[in-house]
Design a protein around this motif. Sequence first.
Motif, mmCIF file in Angstrom:
data_model
loop_
_atom_site.group_PDB
_atom_site.id
_atom_site.type_symbol
_atom_site.label_atom_id
_atom_site.label_comp_id
_atom_site.label_asym_id
_atom_site.label_seq_id
_atom_site.Cartn_x
_atom_site.Cartn_y
_atom_site.Cartn_z
ATOM 1 N N SER A 59 8.387 -28.292 -100.721
ATOM 2 C CA SER A 59 9.541 -29.158 -100.530
ATOM 3 C C SER A 59 10.701 -28.705 -101.397
ATOM 4 N N HIS B 25 14.911 -33.343 -96.742
ATOM 5 C CA HIS B 25 15.127 -34.792 -96.680
ATOM 6 C C HIS B 25 16.560 -35.167 -97.074
ATOM 7 N N ARG C 167 8.352 -35.285 -104.767
ATOM 8 C CA ARG C 167 7.340 -36.211 -104.269
ATOM 9 C C ARG C 167 6.138 -36.082 -105.185
ATOM 10 N N ASP D 289 11.410 -29.624 -95.813
ATOM 11 C CA ASP D 289 11.389 -30.950 -96.427
ATOM 12 C C ASP D 289 12.542 -31.167 -97.407
ATOM 13 N N HIS E 27 4.508 -30.862 -98.472
ATOM 14 C CA HIS E 27 5.245 -30.680 -99.719
ATOM 15 C C HIS E 27 4.478 -29.792 -100.696
#
Length: 153
Positions: free
Chosen positions: A122, A11, A127, A9, A105
């Motif tokens: 994550s 991203h 988050r 994660d 996450h």
Amino acid sequence: MLRIGLISDTHGLLRPAAADFLQGCARIIHAGDVGDAAILEALASIAPVIAVRGNNDRGAVLEDLPETARTELAGVRLYVLHDLKQLAIDPAAAGVNVVVSGHSHRPLVEERAGVLYVNPGSAGRRRFKLPICVGELVVDGREVIPRLVELDG
């Protein structure tokens, strides 16, 4: 002894602290939601990468990532997927020793029916109030030692 780096994660964000932690790994496993192919390139400059596609991975390179991956490293059988809720095999029956996932996450290390489940959490943008984490598996003979490391505190 073999050190396997775990990350998920991202991203589209590879934090310098995450890259530093992964230095010296023999392999790196990315459990999806990579976010940008440049992340995989940067990780590959550290060690060979095994990566799976996450639900947010778009674009030609990321869409070509497999949904799952199986590998054996130092005699340890690993199964990698992004979302543990989509696990479609019985890992114990399949001879899998470790399942690596991401998506939630939430960092996790748990053993079930003789199988180790690890989610490194994550490593990308925060988050909610969840920690920024990476992990590793240290394989020493038949022993697999998981470790999760919080990067922001």
